[in-house]
Design an enzyme around this catalytic site. Structure first.
Site, PDB file in Angstrom:
ATOM      1  N   PHE A 115       3.575  -2.005  10.367  1.00  0.00           N
ATOM      2  CA  PHE A 115       4.049  -1.210   9.360  1.00  0.00           C
ATOM      3  C   PHE A 115       3.430   0.239   9.927  1.00  0.00           C
ATOM      4  O   PHE A 115       2.227   0.279  10.435  1.00  0.00           O
ATOM      5  CB  PHE A 115       3.446  -1.620   8.069  1.00  0.00           C
ATOM      6  CG  PHE A 115       3.970  -0.507   6.808  1.00  0.00           C
ATOM      7  CD1 PHE A 115       5.263  -0.935   6.193  1.00  0.00           C
ATOM      8  CD2 PHE A 115       3.425   0.385   6.441  1.00  0.00           C
ATOM      9  CE1 PHE A 115       5.667  -0.327   5.428  1.00  0.00           C
ATOM     10  CE2 PHE A 115       3.872   1.253   5.483  1.00  0.00           C
ATOM     11  CZ  PHE A 115       4.970   0.830   4.778  1.00  0.00           C
ATOM     12  N   ASP A 186      -2.944  -8.086   8.089  1.00  0.00           N
ATOM     13  CA  ASP A 186      -2.225  -7.596   6.908  1.00  0.00           C
ATOM     14  C   ASP A 186      -1.039  -8.532   6.337  1.00  0.00           C
ATOM     15  O   ASP A 186      -0.280  -9.037   7.028  1.00  0.00           O
ATOM     16  CB  ASP A 186      -1.424  -6.253   7.361  1.00  0.00           C
ATOM     17  CG  ASP A 186      -1.111  -5.362   6.524  1.00  0.00           C
ATOM     18  OD1 ASP A 186      -0.614  -6.132   5.304  1.00  0.00           O
ATOM     19  OD2 ASP A 186      -0.765  -4.139   6.621  1.00  0.00           O
ATOM     20  N   TYR A 211       1.164  -4.749  -5.090  1.00  0.00           N
ATOM     21  CA  TYR A 211       2.366  -4.441  -5.889  1.00  0.00           C
ATOM     22  C   TYR A 211       3.662  -5.004  -5.651  1.00  0.00           C
ATOM     23  O   TYR A 211       4.672  -4.738  -6.116  1.00  0.00           O
ATOM     24  CB  TYR A 211       2.443  -2.761  -5.926  1.00  0.00           C
ATOM     25  CG  TYR A 211       2.461  -2.118  -4.816  1.00  0.00           C
ATOM     26  CD1 TYR A 211       3.518  -2.014  -3.671  1.00  0.00           C
ATOM     27  CD2 TYR A 211       1.333  -1.444  -4.250  1.00  0.00           C
ATOM     28  CE1 TYR A 211       3.615  -1.368  -2.739  1.00  0.00           C
ATOM     29  CE2 TYR A 211       1.159  -0.847  -3.043  1.00  0.00           C
ATOM     30  CZ  TYR A 211       2.363  -0.856  -2.278  1.00  0.00           C
ATOM     31  OH  TYR A 211       2.260  -0.399  -0.943  1.00  0.00           O
ATOM     32  N   LYS A 212       3.655  -5.755  -4.425  1.00  0.00           N
ATOM     33  CA  LYS A 212       4.534  -6.421  -3.904  1.00  0.00           C
ATOM     34  C   LYS A 212       4.854  -7.722  -4.621  1.00  0.00           C
ATOM     35  O   LYS A 212       5.176  -7.765  -5.555  1.00  0.00           O
ATOM     36  CB  LYS A 212       4.534  -6.563  -2.322  1.00  0.00           C
ATOM     37  CG  LYS A 212       4.852  -5.019  -1.964  1.00  0.00           C
ATOM     38  CD  LYS A 212       4.651  -4.892  -0.175  1.00  0.00           C
ATOM     39  CE  LYS A 212       4.761  -3.493   0.261  1.00  0.00           C
ATOM     40  NZ  LYS A 212       4.144  -3.397   1.580  1.00  0.00           N
ATOM     41  N   ARG A 358      17.777  -4.246   3.106  1.00  0.00           N
ATOM     42  CA  ARG A 358      16.648  -5.397   2.838  1.00  0.00           C
ATOM     43  C   ARG A 358      16.791  -6.085   1.703  1.00  0.00           C
ATOM     44  O   ARG A 358      16.748  -5.711   0.559  1.00  0.00           O
ATOM     45  CB  ARG A 358      15.237  -4.780   3.395  1.00  0.00           C
ATOM     46  CG  ARG A 358      14.124  -5.724   3.210  1.00  0.00           C
ATOM     47  CD  ARG A 358      12.761  -4.834   3.713  1.00  0.00           C
ATOM     48  NE  ARG A 358      12.355  -4.083   2.815  1.00  0.00           N
ATOM     49  CZ  ARG A 358      11.077  -3.496   2.700  1.00  0.00           C
ATOM     50  NH1 ARG A 358      10.162  -3.917   3.445  1.00  0.00           N
ATOM     51  NH2 ARG A 358      10.770  -2.765   1.664  1.00  0.00           N
TER      52      ARG A 358
HETATM   53  C1  PLP Z   1       3.713  -2.350   1.992  1.00  0.00           C
HETATM   54  C2  PLP Z   1       2.788  -2.149   3.190  1.00  0.00           C
HETATM   55  C3  PLP Z   1       1.689  -1.522   3.267  1.00  0.00           C
HETATM   56  C4  PLP Z   1       1.371  -0.465   1.986  1.00  0.00           C
HETATM   57  O1  PLP Z   1       0.258   0.252   2.301  1.00  0.00           O
HETATM   58  P1  PLP Z   1      -0.362   1.248   1.145  1.00  0.00           P
HETATM   59  O2  PLP Z   1      -1.548   1.730   1.559  1.00  0.00           O
HETATM   60  O3  PLP Z   1      -0.832   0.234  -0.090  1.00  0.00           O
HETATM   61  O4  PLP Z   1       0.623   2.198   0.492  1.00  0.00           O
HETATM   62  C5  PLP Z   1       0.716  -1.425   4.388  1.00  0.00           C
HETATM   63  N1  PLP Z   1       1.031  -2.542   5.225  1.00  0.00           N
HETATM   64  C6  PLP Z   1       2.346  -2.914   5.326  1.00  0.00           C
HETATM   65  C7  PLP Z   1       2.278  -4.027   6.262  1.00  0.00           C
HETATM   66  C8  PLP Z   1       3.055  -2.838   4.070  1.00  0.00           C
HETATM   67  O5  PLP Z   1       4.126  -3.709   4.114  1.00  0.00           O
END
Ligand code: PLP
Length: 399
Positions: A115, A186, A211-212, A358
């Site tokens: 990400f 992660d 939050y996911k 998605r």
């Molecule tokens: C959603 C997501 C994030 C989000 O990071 P935040 O700092 O909470 O906004 C980070 N890494 C991955 C792989 C994600 O899917």
């Protein structure tokens, strides 16, 4: 039997009538328990107890309480996970903490499937440390062969946010350890989505999202795990009073707390933390192996239905469910507009640039009937070209 489990969990969520929600991989829906809990923290905690709430409502311990509930879902022993901050901030702590343990090595290894925020954090952490580290980013298929004894830290996202491609955490962690490399995983698209066992894998650090799939609400606190053997030695480049050995001594000199407690920084956001705490109770009595099994059934059904109905869409996710997370992605050149049209017709997924539609599959509240309805609606969007309207091409800030 598992039908009963998921009928029970579905009843714990408040989903709008007539909506099929396939975006729990971006923002989980509202559990009734979270609504009640937040209202009670406001009325009783904040409204009546005021500052006493920190002790009387247990606010000060919430990051540990929530962390321990998440620990159960990711195979971490109690006392090794803390909730707080965002995934990005936790990754900064994990990465600088890991690098502090490998002072003789200079390479941070990651992949192009990561990400973007993870890569940004690494780029800036390296600059901030100023010790000549280098971020090496390889194709996901080439990670294993890129692990050697120049690498300090292997930093990967287990499930690719775009395609859903799943890394083999056990094998890559073992390979990393055999070369003396520390690992950071992660788990944003893993925690609550599939069985994770950071303990069995021997992962050194892990971070993830509240939050996911954990349904903690918009901007919910994230989490960080540190392997117990490592917790007392890691020296992250971010600290605050809440991570001090004794915050209320008000010592002017920082002395890190034991183990995972040093990963606390500032005051936790109690209302969000309470929402996440209550949302995690939905998992009581739920076996992650059942979730995985059902998620595969739902995803396979969706792929089959969509491929039969929508020849213009191209599967972007691995076809083999054993190397796919809990999401399914399709490519379509007008994917953004098609997703907007789909949402306007009651099926919510999301879009990831440049062309990915998605869909997340979350057995806690998605049924087989939802999957069929989603595929039927998508078929209508495609065959009737419902997407072909200028208003569906106007990009919002959040896609
Ligand atoms: C959603 C997501 C994030 C989000 O990071 P935040 O700092 O909470 O906004 C980070 N890494 C991955 C792989 C994600 O899917």
């Amino acid at each position: 039997m598992t039908d009963d489990i998921f009928a029970r969990t579905r009843a714990l969520f408040e989903l709008p009538e007539g909506v099929v929600y396939l975006d729990g991989n971006s923002l989980g829906p509202l559990p009734s328990g979270a609504r009640q809990r937040v209202l009670s923290e406001i009325d009783i905690g904040w409204g009546e107890r005021l500052i006493r709430g920190w002790n009387e409502s247990g606010w000060i311990d919430l990051p540990d309480t929530v962390g321990n509930k998440i620990a159960r879902l990711i195979g971490a022993p109690p006392g090794t996970v803390i909730a707080g901050d965002s995934t990005s901030v936790n990754l900064f702590k994990a990465l600088t903490g890991a690098l502090s343990l490998k002072p003789e090595r200079r390479v941070v290894l990651s992949d192009t499937g990561n990400f973007p925020t993870d890569l940004y954090v690494a780029q800036v952490a390296i600059r901030a440390l100023g010790q000549g580290h280098e971020l090496k980013v390889v194709d996901p298929s080439r990670v294993a062969e890129a692990i050697d004894d120049s690498v300090a830290v292997l930093m990967l996202t287990e499930v690719d946010y775009g395609t859903g491609r799943l890394h083999d955490m056990n094998a890559l962690t073992a390979k990393a350890h055999s070369a003396g490399v520390l690992t950071i995983w992660d788990l944003c698209h893993s925690a609550g989505a599939l069985p994770v066992d950071v303990g069995a894998a021997g992962a050194d650090f892990a971070v993830g999202c509240g939050y996911k799939y954990l349904n903690g609400g918009p901007g919910a606190p994230a989490f960080i795990y540190v392997r117990p053997e490592t917790g007392d030695r890691a020296d992250p480049a971010l600290a605050g009073w809440m991570g001090h050995e004794a915050p209320f001594v008000f010592d002017p000199v920082y002395r890190p707390g034991a183990g995972i407690s040093r990963m606390r920084v500032g005051t936790p956001p109690i209302l969000s933390m309470a929402a996440l705490d209550a949302a995690l109770d939905v998992w009581e009595g739920v076996d992650m192996a059942d979730v995985r099994k059902r998620s595969i059934v739902l995803s396979e059904r969706f792929i089959k239905e969509v491929e039969a109905r929508c020849p213009e869409l191209e599967l972007a996710s691995p076809r083999d469910p054993s190397v796919r997370g809990s999401q399914v992605s399709f490519r379509f050149r007008e994917g953004y507009a098609a997703m907007q049209a789909l949402i306007a017709n009651g099926v919510i997924g999301d879009f990831r640039a440049p062309d990915i539609m998605r869909f997340g599959f979350t057995p806690l509240y998605i049924s087989g009937a939802d999957v069929v309805k989603a595929a039927q609606t998508l078929e209508r969007v495609m065959t009737e070209r419902l997407w072909d309207r200028s208003e569906y091409r106007m990009r919002s800030k959040v896609t």
